[in-house]
Design an enzyme around this catalytic site. Structure first.
Site, PDB file in Angstrom:
ATOM      1  CG  ASP A  23      -1.704   1.233   1.408  1.00  0.00           C
ATOM      2  OD1 ASP A  23      -2.391   1.618   0.445  1.00  0.00           O
ATOM      3  OD2 ASP A  23      -1.644   1.842   2.486  1.00  0.00           O
ATOM      4  CG  ASP A  25      -1.943   7.491   0.122  1.00  0.00           C
ATOM      5  OD1 ASP A  25      -0.936   8.140  -0.223  1.00  0.00           O
ATOM      6  OD2 ASP A  25      -2.971   7.426  -0.570  1.00  0.00           O
TER       7      ASP A  25
END
Length: 209
Positions: A23, A25
């Protein structure tokens, strides 16, 4: 059924992975790209509340994403302003990715964020652009925000699961695919991902931890 592993067992499984999906953010980066864009556009607090709802799994992702973009209503120049600032990488992530690649592991970035903001992240980490799954924004000829591409799997709830299915099919069902992230959408990617590692180095989500 989800099986919780000890830290040592998770580390052993990760060592066997042929594919690692990160991922972006609050995982690869210390911040949330769309929140950063919102701050730049003067609507930071309004958008941050929607981001927390999305990351906490309290609303569908597509509902949150559309609401946030409508609030921000960015111009292409405002997006480029953030690109020029460069990414805020989480300490140690560059070395982690380099070590994985040195072992021949395929590394991907998957994000519900904006593709244009993620391109510099991939570049900084040496990850090929074709290994990015994220959301594409469209602008008018005047440079005003028009809409986002809702055909991208990451534009809706369950999208990361679709990406994992694609990677399992691409690399072979026997290839161990590991997902690392901080949010509920990352956690929901297992299965089909073989391993999910919750990352709490930047923010801790109650439903993940």
């Amino acid at each position: 059924m989800t099986t919780l592993l000890t830290a040592s067992a998770a580390k052993e499984t990760l060592a066997l992975a042929g594919v690692v999906v990160l991922d972006v953010d609050s995982t690869v980066c210390t911040d949330e790209g769309i929140d950063k864009l919102a701050e730049h556009c003067g609507v930071g607090e309004d958008v941050k509340a929607w981001t927390m709802k999305a990351m906490g799994g309290n609303v569908t992702f597509q509902e949150s994403f559309e609401a946030r973009l409508n609030i921000i209503n960015p111009t292409i120049e405002q997006v480029e302003d953030i690109v020029r600032e460069g990414p805020s990488l989480t300490p140690g992530v560059k070395e982690f990715v380099a070590a994985l690649m040195a072992k021949g592991v395929y590394v991907y970035l998957v994000s519900g964020g904006v593709r244009r903001l993620i391109d510099p992240v991939a570049s900084a980490l040496g990850i090929p652009s074709e290994n990015i799954f994220s959301n594409v924004l469209h602008f008018t000829k005047e440079g005003k925000f028009s809409h986002f591409d809702d055909t991208q799997p990451t534009s809706r709830t369950g999208g990361k699961t679709k990406v994992m299915e694609h990677l399992k099919n691409t690399h072979g069902k026997d290839t161990i695919v590991a997902m690392i992230g901080d949010g509920v959408t990352d956690m929901e990617a297992k299965p089909p991902a073989d391993l999910f590692i919750g990352f709490g180095g930047n923010v801790v989500r109650d439903k993940v931890w």
